[in-house]
Design a protein around this motif. Structure first.
Motif, PDB file in Angstrom:
ATOM      1  N   GLU A 185     -52.708 -39.403 -34.125  1.00  0.00           N
ATOM      2  CA  GLU A 185     -53.290 -38.278 -35.287  1.00  0.00           C
ATOM      3  C   GLU A 185     -54.660 -38.756 -35.255  1.00  0.00           C
ATOM      4  OE1 GLU A 185     -53.128 -38.026 -39.981  1.00  0.00           O
ATOM      5  OE2 GLU A 185     -51.126 -38.244 -38.865  1.00  0.00           O
ATOM      6  N   GLU A 186     -55.639 -37.889 -35.085  1.00  0.00           N
ATOM      7  CA  GLU A 186     -57.203 -38.189 -34.854  1.00  0.00           C
ATOM      8  C   GLU A 186     -57.897 -38.602 -36.044  1.00  0.00           C
ATOM      9  OE1 GLU A 186     -58.608 -38.726 -32.085  1.00  0.00           O
ATOM     10  OE2 GLU A 186     -56.919 -38.192 -30.827  1.00  0.00           O
ATOM     11  N   ASP A 187     -57.832 -37.870 -37.083  1.00  0.00           N
ATOM     12  CA  ASP A 187     -58.615 -37.874 -38.322  1.00  0.00           C
ATOM     13  C   ASP A 187     -58.072 -38.380 -39.682  1.00  0.00           C
ATOM     14  OD1 ASP A 187     -60.886 -37.567 -36.978  1.00  0.00           O
ATOM     15  OD2 ASP A 187     -60.342 -35.319 -36.924  1.00  0.00           O
ATOM     16  N   HIS A 188     -57.122 -39.380 -39.476  1.00  0.00           N
ATOM     17  CA  HIS A 188     -56.459 -39.855 -40.590  1.00  0.00           C
ATOM     18  C   HIS A 188     -57.111 -40.448 -41.951  1.00  0.00           C
ATOM     19  CE1 HIS A 188     -53.720 -42.450 -43.426  1.00  0.00           C
ATOM     20  NE2 HIS A 188     -52.817 -41.308 -42.738  1.00  0.00           N
ATOM     21  N   PRO A 189     -57.113 -40.010 -43.063  1.00  0.00           N
ATOM     22  CA  PRO A 189     -58.089 -40.110 -43.863  1.00  0.00           C
ATOM     23  C   PRO A 189     -58.305 -41.843 -44.215  1.00  0.00           C
ATOM     24  CG  PRO A 189     -56.445 -38.955 -44.933  1.00  0.00           C
ATOM     25  CD  PRO A 189     -56.008 -39.233 -43.611  1.00  0.00           C
ATOM     26  N   GLN A 190     -57.333 -42.511 -43.996  1.00  0.00           N
ATOM     27  CA  GLN A 190     -57.473 -44.087 -44.194  1.00  0.00           C
ATOM     28  C   GLN A 190     -57.914 -44.870 -43.108  1.00  0.00           C
ATOM     29  OE1 GLN A 190     -53.435 -44.822 -45.703  1.00  0.00           O
ATOM     30  NE2 GLN A 190     -53.937 -45.036 -47.603  1.00  0.00           N
ATOM     31  N   ALA A 191     -57.530 -44.325 -42.095  1.00  0.00           N
ATOM     32  CA  ALA A 191     -57.484 -45.232 -40.759  1.00  0.00           C
ATOM     33  C   ALA A 191     -58.282 -44.742 -39.613  1.00  0.00           C
ATOM     34  CB  ALA A 191     -56.129 -45.834 -40.314  1.00  0.00           C
ATOM     35  N   GLY A 192     -58.648 -43.410 -39.579  1.00  0.00           N
ATOM     36  CA  GLY A 192     -59.186 -42.885 -38.795  1.00  0.00           C
ATOM     37  C   GLY A 192     -58.101 -42.420 -37.397  1.00  0.00           C
ATOM     38  N   ARG A 193     -58.257 -42.661 -36.369  1.00  0.00           N
ATOM     39  CA  ARG A 193     -57.364 -42.322 -35.265  1.00  0.00           C
ATOM     40  C   ARG A 193     -56.069 -43.477 -35.248  1.00  0.00           C
ATOM     41  NH1 ARG A 193     -57.414 -43.285 -28.939  1.00  0.00           N
ATOM     42  NH2 ARG A 193     -56.434 -41.299 -28.394  1.00  0.00           N
ATOM     43  N   VAL A 194     -55.026 -42.976 -35.583  1.00  0.00           N
ATOM     44  CA  VAL A 194     -53.618 -43.783 -35.626  1.00  0.00           C
ATOM     45  C   VAL A 194     -52.805 -43.334 -34.655  1.00  0.00           C
ATOM     46  CG1 VAL A 194     -53.900 -44.089 -37.881  1.00  0.00           C
ATOM     47  CG2 VAL A 194     -52.660 -42.144 -37.431  1.00  0.00           C
ATOM     48  N   LEU A 195     -51.953 -44.346 -34.175  1.00  0.00           N
ATOM     49  CA  LEU A 195     -50.782 -44.058 -33.142  1.00  0.00           C
ATOM     50  C   LEU A 195     -49.677 -43.514 -33.778  1.00  0.00           C
ATOM     51  CD1 LEU A 195     -49.666 -43.844 -30.074  1.00  0.00           C
ATOM     52  CD2 LEU A 195     -49.167 -46.229 -30.446  1.00  0.00           C
ATOM     53  N   LYS A 196     -48.895 -42.468 -33.936  1.00  0.00           N
ATOM     54  CA  LYS A 196     -47.799 -42.165 -34.832  1.00  0.00           C
ATOM     55  C   LYS A 196     -46.518 -42.622 -34.085  1.00  0.00           C
ATOM     56  CE  LYS A 196     -48.665 -37.887 -34.804  1.00  0.00           C
ATOM     57  NZ  LYS A 196     -48.586 -36.362 -35.120  1.00  0.00           N
ATOM     58  N   LEU A 197     -45.659 -43.298 -34.809  1.00  0.00           N
ATOM     59  CA  LEU A 197     -44.297 -43.891 -34.240  1.00  0.00           C
ATOM     60  C   LEU A 197     -43.277 -43.356 -35.237  1.00  0.00           C
ATOM     61  CD1 LEU A 197     -45.251 -47.561 -33.882  1.00  0.00           C
ATOM     62  CD2 LEU A 197     -45.441 -45.970 -32.320  1.00  0.00           C
ATOM     63  N   ARG A 198     -42.107 -43.168 -34.651  1.00  0.00           N
ATOM     64  CA  ARG A 198     -40.939 -43.050 -35.452  1.00  0.00           C
ATOM     65  C   ARG A 198     -40.061 -44.272 -34.914  1.00  0.00           C
ATOM     66  NH1 ARG A 198     -38.361 -37.190 -35.717  1.00  0.00           N
ATOM     67  NH2 ARG A 198     -36.802 -38.553 -35.433  1.00  0.00           N
ATOM     68  N   ILE A 199     -39.582 -44.776 -36.135  1.00  0.00           N
ATOM     69  CA  ILE A 199     -38.800 -46.194 -35.824  1.00  0.00           C
ATOM     70  C   ILE A 199     -37.454 -45.901 -36.485  1.00  0.00           C
ATOM     71  CG2 ILE A 199     -38.658 -48.522 -36.628  1.00  0.00           C
ATOM     72  CD1 ILE A 199     -40.842 -47.959 -34.480  1.00  0.00           C
ATOM     73  N   ALA A 200     -36.430 -46.579 -35.761  1.00  0.00           N
ATOM     74  CA  ALA A 200     -35.034 -46.422 -36.024  1.00  0.00           C
ATOM     75  C   ALA A 200     -34.630 -46.861 -37.420  1.00  0.00           C
ATOM     76  CB  ALA A 200     -34.090 -46.527 -34.927  1.00  0.00           C
ATOM     77  N   ALA A 201     -35.171 -48.215 -37.411  1.00  0.00           N
ATOM     78  CA  ALA A 201     -34.920 -49.062 -38.929  1.00  0.00           C
ATOM     79  C   ALA A 201     -35.345 -48.601 -40.260  1.00  0.00           C
ATOM     80  CB  ALA A 201     -35.405 -50.457 -38.379  1.00  0.00           C
ATOM     81  N   PRO A 202     -34.612 -48.947 -40.986  1.00  0.00           N
ATOM     82  CA  PRO A 202     -34.724 -48.552 -42.276  1.00  0.00           C
ATOM     83  C   PRO A 202     -36.001 -49.305 -42.921  1.00  0.00           C
ATOM     84  CG  PRO A 202     -32.696 -49.834 -42.332  1.00  0.00           C
ATOM     85  CD  PRO A 202     -33.260 -49.740 -41.010  1.00  0.00           C
ATOM     86  N   PRO A 203     -36.822 -48.719 -43.994  1.00  0.00           N
ATOM     87  CA  PRO A 203     -37.877 -49.479 -44.446  1.00  0.00           C
ATOM     88  C   PRO A 203     -37.417 -50.464 -45.641  1.00  0.00           C
ATOM     89  CG  PRO A 203     -37.610 -47.454 -45.454  1.00  0.00           C
ATOM     90  CD  PRO A 203     -36.414 -47.579 -44.305  1.00  0.00           C
ATOM     91  N   VAL A 204     -36.394 -51.313 -45.439  1.00  0.00           N
ATOM     92  CA  VAL A 204     -36.083 -52.379 -46.294  1.00  0.00           C
ATOM     93  C   VAL A 204     -35.996 -53.828 -45.770  1.00  0.00           C
ATOM     94  CG1 VAL A 204     -34.514 -50.876 -47.731  1.00  0.00           C
ATOM     95  CG2 VAL A 204     -33.553 -51.977 -45.783  1.00  0.00           C
TER      96      VAL A 204
END
Length: 88
Positions: A20-39
């Protein structure tokens, strides 16, 4: 090298989905989908493990610098591994 990633936890499998090239918080970011839950830090551990395997480096060489509770994370990865990242 510092690497900003945008994480979507709870996916059916862990994968890189692109940049993602122009993320408002971080500029250029690598997008990941992760199988683990966010807990209990499981998604963060999976991010480190997945990237270490993808880049061919030990997990101990990747450090989560910022964003342990958010979707945008800043990681420190070895400079030599940067050329293994997907090209935009």
């Amino acid at each position: 090298m510092k690497l900003a990633v945008k994480v979507t936890p709870g996916a059916s499998r862990s994968e890189i989905t692109g940049w993602e090239e122009d993320h408002p918080q971080a500029g250029r970011v690598l997008k990941l989908r992760i199988a683990a839950p966010p807990v209990e830090g499981r998604a963060n551990k999976e991010v480190v493990a997945f990237l270490a395997k993808f880049l061919g480096v030990p997990k101990s060489s990747i450090e989560l610098l910022h964003g342990s509770s958010g979707r945008i994370k800043l990681l420190q990865i070895p400079d030599a591994a940067a050329d293994r990242l997907p090209q935009a």
